[in-house]
Design a protein around this motif. Structure first.
Motif, mmCIF file in Angstrom:
data_model
loop_
_atom_site.group_PDB
_atom_site.id
_atom_site.type_symbol
_atom_site.label_atom_id
_atom_site.label_comp_id
_atom_site.label_asym_id
_atom_site.label_seq_id
_atom_site.Cartn_x
_atom_site.Cartn_y
_atom_site.Cartn_z
ATOM 1 N N LEU A 127 12.585 -0.994 9.959
ATOM 2 C CA LEU A 127 11.867 -1.046 8.684
ATOM 3 C C LEU A 127 12.557 -0.182 7.637
ATOM 4 C CD1 LEU A 127 8.040 -0.757 9.445
ATOM 5 C CD2 LEU A 127 9.150 -2.578 8.149
ATOM 6 N N VAL A 128 12.545 -0.631 6.401
ATOM 7 C CA VAL A 128 13.004 0.219 5.303
ATOM 8 C C VAL A 128 11.976 1.331 5.099
ATOM 9 C CG1 VAL A 128 14.218 -1.660 4.132
ATOM 10 C CG2 VAL A 128 11.831 -1.185 3.554
ATOM 11 N N PRO A 129 12.371 2.488 4.568
ATOM 12 C CA PRO A 129 11.372 3.508 4.216
ATOM 13 C C PRO A 129 10.341 2.909 3.268
ATOM 14 C CG PRO A 129 13.577 4.434 4.135
ATOM 15 C CD PRO A 129 13.755 2.953 4.329
ATOM 16 N N GLY A 130 9.084 3.120 3.589
ATOM 17 C CA GLY A 130 8.015 2.512 2.796
ATOM 18 C C GLY A 130 7.663 1.113 3.242
ATOM 19 N N GLY A 131 8.401 0.578 4.232
ATOM 20 C CA GLY A 131 8.113 -0.756 4.744
ATOM 21 C C GLY A 131 6.756 -0.806 5.425
ATOM 22 N N LEU A 132 6.158 -1.983 5.426
ATOM 23 C CA LEU A 132 4.795 -2.150 5.935
ATOM 24 C C LEU A 132 4.778 -2.745 7.336
ATOM 25 C CD1 LEU A 132 3.118 -3.569 2.708
ATOM 26 C CD2 LEU A 132 2.829 -1.272 3.665
ATOM 27 N N GLY A 182 5.161 8.386 13.136
ATOM 28 C CA GLY A 182 6.211 8.111 12.159
ATOM 29 C C GLY A 182 5.777 7.192 11.039
ATOM 30 N N PHE A 183 4.462 6.993 10.935
ATOM 31 C CA PHE A 183 3.917 6.102 9.920
ATOM 32 C C PHE A 183 2.765 6.774 9.179
ATOM 33 C CE2 PHE A 183 5.784 3.402 13.119
ATOM 34 C CZ PHE A 183 6.330 2.343 12.420
ATOM 35 N N ARG A 184 2.507 6.286 7.991
ATOM 36 C CA ARG A 184 1.285 6.659 7.279
ATOM 37 C C ARG A 184 0.289 5.526 7.483
ATOM 38 N NH1 ARG A 184 -0.949 6.215 1.920
ATOM 39 N NH2 ARG A 184 0.839 4.971 1.220
ATOM 40 N N ILE A 185 -0.810 5.821 8.129
ATOM 41 C CA ILE A 185 -1.812 4.788 8.390
ATOM 42 C C ILE A 185 -2.593 4.504 7.111
ATOM 43 C CG2 ILE A 185 -3.893 4.201 9.683
ATOM 44 C CD1 ILE A 185 -2.787 5.842 12.013
ATOM 45 N N LEU A 186 -2.553 3.258 6.687
ATOM 46 C CA LEU A 186 -3.273 2.844 5.488
ATOM 47 C C LEU A 186 -4.690 2.391 5.820
ATOM 48 C CD1 LEU A 186 -0.439 0.677 3.868
ATOM 49 C CD2 LEU A 186 -0.917 3.111 3.478
ATOM 50 N N GLU A 187 -4.829 1.815 7.016
ATOM 51 C CA GLU A 187 -6.114 1.238 7.396
ATOM 52 C C GLU A 187 -6.125 1.061 8.910
ATOM 53 O OE1 GLU A 187 -8.046 -3.077 6.460
ATOM 54 O OE2 GLU A 187 -7.173 -2.019 4.726
ATOM 55 N N ILE A 188 -7.232 1.380 9.542
ATOM 56 C CA ILE A 188 -7.376 1.133 10.973
ATOM 57 C C ILE A 188 -8.781 0.605 11.220
ATOM 58 C CG2 ILE A 188 -7.927 3.574 11.401
ATOM 59 C CD1 ILE A 188 -6.604 3.199 14.191
ATOM 60 N N ASN A 189 -8.846 -0.538 11.881
ATOM 61 C CA ASN A 189 -10.124 -1.207 12.098
ATOM 62 C C ASN A 189 -10.267 -1.603 13.564
ATOM 63 O OD1 ASN A 189 -10.794 -1.445 9.186
ATOM 64 N ND2 ASN A 189 -9.023 -2.794 9.167
ATOM 65 N N TRP A 204 -7.503 -2.720 18.236
ATOM 66 C CA TRP A 204 -7.314 -1.920 17.038
ATOM 67 C C TRP A 204 -6.323 -2.636 16.137
ATOM 68 C CZ3 TRP A 204 -10.666 1.844 16.454
ATOM 69 C CH2 TRP A 204 -11.214 2.468 17.586
ATOM 70 N N GLU A 205 -6.713 -2.870 14.913
ATOM 71 C CA GLU A 205 -5.807 -3.455 13.923
ATOM 72 C C GLU A 205 -5.392 -2.354 12.953
ATOM 73 O OE1 GLU A 205 -6.576 -7.351 11.723
ATOM 74 O OE2 GLU A 205 -6.880 -5.806 10.163
ATOM 75 N N VAL A 206 -4.108 -2.142 12.841
ATOM 76 C CA VAL A 206 -3.593 -1.036 12.029
ATOM 77 C C VAL A 206 -2.656 -1.559 10.945
ATOM 78 C CG1 VAL A 206 -2.340 1.152 12.046
ATOM 79 C CG2 VAL A 206 -3.712 0.498 14.038
ATOM 80 N N TRP A 207 -2.904 -1.111 9.729
ATOM 81 C CA TRP A 207 -1.997 -1.337 8.608
ATOM 82 C C TRP A 207 -1.311 0.001 8.350
ATOM 83 C CZ3 TRP A 207 -2.727 -5.744 4.985
ATOM 84 C CH2 TRP A 207 -3.619 -6.697 5.488
ATOM 85 N N ALA A 208 0.017 -0.007 8.362
ATOM 86 C CA ALA A 208 0.745 1.258 8.257
ATOM 87 C C ALA A 208 1.998 1.104 7.405
ATOM 88 C CB ALA A 208 1.116 1.767 9.646
ATOM 89 N N GLU A 209 2.478 2.236 6.944
ATOM 90 C CA GLU A 209 3.663 2.291 6.101
ATOM 91 C C GLU A 209 4.654 3.278 6.703
ATOM 92 O OE1 GLU A 209 3.885 2.396 1.374
ATOM 93 O OE2 GLU A 209 3.244 4.315 2.227
ATOM 94 N N ARG A 210 5.897 2.867 6.832
ATOM 95 C CA ARG A 210 6.891 3.767 7.402
ATOM 96 C C ARG A 210 7.168 4.930 6.459
ATOM 97 N NH1 ARG A 210 13.414 3.603 8.510
ATOM 98 N NH2 ARG A 210 13.421 5.853 8.370
ATOM 99 N N VAL A 211 7.084 6.137 6.980
ATOM 100 C CA VAL A 211 7.428 7.318 6.185
ATOM 101 C C VAL A 211 8.920 7.570 6.355
ATOM 102 C CG1 VAL A 211 5.134 8.343 6.332
ATOM 103 C CG2 VAL A 211 6.825 8.887 8.081
ATOM 104 N N PRO A 212 9.582 8.201 5.378
ATOM 105 C CA PRO A 212 11.032 8.450 5.469
ATOM 106 C C PRO A 212 11.387 9.278 6.701
ATOM 107 C CG PRO A 212 10.248 8.802 3.224
ATOM 108 C CD PRO A 212 9.022 8.620 4.080
#
Length: 212
Positions: A127-132, A182-189, A204-212
């Protein structure tokens, strides 16, 4: 032990319609200008086909040759194109930062905890930094948790159901959050569906963003 090729030949995983979550994920990717998307454990390709139709450059990875054959045929029928790769998701054959987004639906938890950690490290790498990322983990609230052959704490090989013989690792929320350091969790359901008529199968459904 049953193989994924055998399961796909039987037609047990032949769904064609994308999940509501993947539809929502695609809308977010379009909003962010994402282009290259990896479907990790793409199976018969319901999300590969959907994302290709939405205009993304889609890459589908699966260990099953039979799953990829079905996916390739579905793409051909739809007049769409995507790159399909047969590989182990613990060793993703792409360079660092190759993708703007990755999804792993009903795939990540089929293995041991060490397998999951290794796959997540690879997923983060490509993933690129900031990738979802849109990820699913099997929940300990599932009715099959604790059933079958235990091969390590939290990991069982079920002896019933359409995917009997395939390892499943079950997680609680604390473990899921720890795995995603290694991710920022945006949403967890916590999501549930009725399985075999009445019993809940949780994930568990997780939406996350890769941190640098």
């Amino acid at each position: 032990m049953v193989t994924w090729d055998e399961l796909f030949r039987k037609g047990d995983f032949a769904a064609r319609e994308p999940t509501w979550s993947v539809r929502r994920f695609a809308a977010l990717l379009a909003e962010r200008g994402a282009k290259r998307v990896l479907d990790l454990g793409c199976g018969a390709g319901r999300h590969v086909v959907f994302l290709a139709r939405e205009g993304f450059e889609v890459h589908g990875l699966d260990s099953s040759a039979e799953a990829l054959r079905i996916c390739r045929e579905r793409l051909r029928e739809a007049g769409l194109r995507a790159t399909l790769v047969q590989a182990d998701m613990r060793e993703i054959p792409y360079p660092d930062g190759a993708f703007d987004a990755v999804l792993a639906i009903a795939s990540l938890y089929h293995g041991t905890l060490a397998d999951i950690k290794r796959t997540l490290a690879e997923l983060r790498r490509v993933l690129v930094p900031g990738g979802l990322a849109l990820l699913e983990f099997k929940s300990k609230r599932s009715f099959r948790y604790g059933k079958g052959v235990e091969i390590e704490p939290g990991t069982y090989i079920p002896d019933t159901g359409e995917d009997a013989g395939i390892p499943h690792h079950y997680s609680d929320r604390e473990e899921v959050e720890g795995l995603l350091a290694g991710f920022r969790i945006l949403e967890i359901n916590h999501m549930e569906r009725v399985f075999e008529g009445k019993r809940p199968s949780g994930r568990w459904e997780v939406w996350a963003e890769r941190v640098p």
